[in-house]
Design an enzyme around this catalytic site. Structure first.
Site, PDB file in Angstrom:
ATOM      1  N   CYS A  76       0.850  -1.196   0.000  1.00  0.00           N
ATOM      2  CA  CYS A  76       0.000   0.000   0.000  1.00  0.00           C
ATOM      3  C   CYS A  76       0.890   1.252   0.000  1.00  0.00           C
ATOM      4  O   CYS A  76       1.849   1.332   0.784  1.00  0.00           O
ATOM      5  CB  CYS A  76      -0.887   0.003   1.235  1.00  0.00           C
ATOM      6  SG  CYS A  76      -1.856   1.522   1.348  1.00  0.00           S
ATOM      7  N   GLU A 124       3.718  -5.954   8.545  1.00  0.00           N
ATOM      8  CA  GLU A 124       4.022  -4.556   8.193  1.00  0.00           C
ATOM      9  C   GLU A 124       5.183  -4.027   9.042  1.00  0.00           C
ATOM     10  O   GLU A 124       6.085  -3.348   8.535  1.00  0.00           O
ATOM     11  CB  GLU A 124       2.778  -3.679   8.411  1.00  0.00           C
ATOM     12  CG  GLU A 124       3.061  -2.234   8.015  1.00  0.00           C
ATOM     13  CD  GLU A 124       1.935  -1.285   8.397  1.00  0.00           C
ATOM     14  OE1 GLU A 124       0.762  -1.660   8.286  1.00  0.00           O
ATOM     15  OE2 GLU A 124       2.255  -0.162   8.811  1.00  0.00           O
ATOM     16  N   SER A 141      -6.258  -9.836  11.135  1.00  0.00           N
ATOM     17  CA  SER A 141      -6.374  -8.491  10.568  1.00  0.00           C
ATOM     18  C   SER A 141      -6.294  -7.468  11.701  1.00  0.00           C
ATOM     19  O   SER A 141      -7.222  -7.328  12.502  1.00  0.00           O
ATOM     20  CB  SER A 141      -7.716  -8.357   9.827  1.00  0.00           C
ATOM     21  OG  SER A 141      -8.039  -7.003   9.645  1.00  0.00           O
ATOM     22  N   SER A 142      -5.186  -6.761  11.759  1.00  0.00           N
ATOM     23  CA  SER A 142      -4.958  -5.828  12.869  1.00  0.00           C
ATOM     24  C   SER A 142      -6.074  -4.798  12.973  1.00  0.00           C
ATOM     25  O   SER A 142      -6.635  -4.569  14.046  1.00  0.00           O
ATOM     26  CB  SER A 142      -3.605  -5.137  12.665  1.00  0.00           C
ATOM     27  OG  SER A 142      -3.422  -4.112  13.595  1.00  0.00           O
TER      28      SER A 142
HETATM   29  S1  SF4 Z   1      -5.511  -0.217   5.921  1.00  0.00           S
HETATM   30 FE1  SF4 Z   1      -3.478  -0.713   5.115  1.00  0.00          FE
HETATM   31  S2  SF4 Z   1      -3.859  -1.136   2.948  1.00  0.00           S
HETATM   32 FE2  SF4 Z   1      -5.630   0.011   3.705  1.00  0.00          FE
HETATM   33  S3  SF4 Z   1      -5.186   2.184   3.234  1.00  0.00           S
HETATM   34 FE3  SF4 Z   1      -4.540   1.718   5.350  1.00  0.00          FE
HETATM   35  S4  SF4 Z   1      -2.355   1.251   5.104  1.00  0.00           S
HETATM   36 FE4  SF4 Z   1      -3.264   1.034   3.109  1.00  0.00          FE
END
Ligand code: SF4
Length: 322
Positions: free
Chosen positions: A106, A136, A232-233
């Site tokens: 991302c 991450e 999923s954090s």
């Molecule tokens: S949750 Fe993760 S993938 Fe979604 S916009 Fe935020 S940083 Fe990007």
């Protein structure tokens, strides 16, 4: 807030808005889909492309092969890096094996990587607030392992030591609880009064927006159901935020079938939201199940409109015509 339909039972669903897919997840999932279309199966993906069981299983059925590390990918094959980002060491090991790579990190995670590189270059101690073992965090820390220390919540502040208290900055994982992160920062600042703030918010817009919507919705709910996966954090944080904001109970479910009907006993208002990696079809499944059990009023609780989109990785953008 939109108007509610009136129902004989008085039982209703509140729907948090925004919820579900963020721009980074949308781009990452489309990256794998387009890579499959363009190159054919199999396409290897390092780690879960996004942390959602349904998304991963759907892509597996279309020919994606998920691996933990690049050494499981055959020499010369195509591998996609997940939305959570990778460290330079992973890029290097892919290059050593002559892998063709497409990076679906991302752009908002990449921004944090750039900050880590920049402050490491200026020889700061970087205090990275995040969850130990999360992909991450491993990717971001890997940009400057000699300068980054992980701070996993307020209770780990006591263990932090730095070389020069005038050159310390905190950065964070993108998917944390905003409130808990601010508690950690204030504990850090008590210890290091000259602590520098990041140049811009590291907790991303999508994480923040979903937490704000849940905070607005939860006080009106006896139960909040968060659709999302256990790894999923940002989804797990939504359960915590719902409970802190006043919901009597809150649970995380991957699918409607995970709902225990005992949760609904005596409940008049159920709030629903979903993590940033969750397709809307899974929320629909939960709504259908609740409607079968008399929750036939639906009202949305809207706290923001999202319009952000990200372009696909360069390798998958349509070729320009001359
Ligand atoms: S949750 Fe993760 S993938 Fe979604 S916009 Fe935020 S940083 Fe990007």
């Amino acid at each position: 807030m939109s108007s509610a339909e009136t129902t004989p039972s008085g039982k209703k669903i509140l729907l948090a808005e925004p919820r579900g897919y963020c721009a980074g997840v949308d781009r990452a999932v489309e990256t794998v889909e387009k890579a499959l279309e363009k190159h054919g199966a199999p396409v290897y993906v390092r780690k879960e492309i996004v942390h959602n069981r349904h998304v991963v299983e759907t892509l597996m059925n279309r020919g994606a092969i998920f691996v933990d590390e690049t050494d499981e990918v055959p020499e010369g094959a195509l591998v996609v890096f997940s939305a959570h980002g990778v460290s330079p060491a992973v890029h290097d090991s892919a290059a050593d094996r002559n892998l063709r790579t497409i990076d679906a990190t991302c752009p908002l995670v990449t921004k944090v990587h750039q900050e880590a590189k920049r402050f490491a270059r200026d020889d700061y101690d970087i205090l990275l607030i995040g969850h130990e073992g999360h992909e991450e965090v491993e990717g971001t820390a890997g940009e400057a392992p000699d300068h980054v220390q992980l701070v996993d919540g307020p209770d780990s502040v006591d263990r932090v030591t730095v070389r020069d208290e005038s050159k310390v900055i905190w950065l964070s994982q993108t998917t944390l609880s905003v409130d808990e992160t601010m508690q950690t920062v204030s504990r850090l600042r008590e210890k290091f009064p000259l602590l520098n703030d990041p140049p811009s918010d590291d907790i991303c817009y999508a994480t923040q927006n979903r937490q704000v919507a849940v905070k607005a919705m939860a006080p009106q709910c006896e139960l909040v159901i968060v659709v999302g996966s256990q790894n999923s954090s940002n989804s797990v944080r939504l359960v915590e935020v719902a409970l802190q904001a006043g919901a009597n109970a809150s649970y995380l479910v991957d699918y409607a079938r995970d709902i225990d009907l005992a949760w609904l006993e005596g409940v008049q208002t159920v709030g629903i939201t979903s993590g940033a990696s969750v397709p809307e079809v899974l929320v629909r499944g939960v709504m259908d199940l609740l409607q079968e059990h008399g929750f036939d009023g639906v009202e949305s609780v809207t706290t923001a409109q999202e319009t952000l989109t990200f372009a696909l990785p360069r390798e998958l953008r349509p070729a320009r015509t001359k």
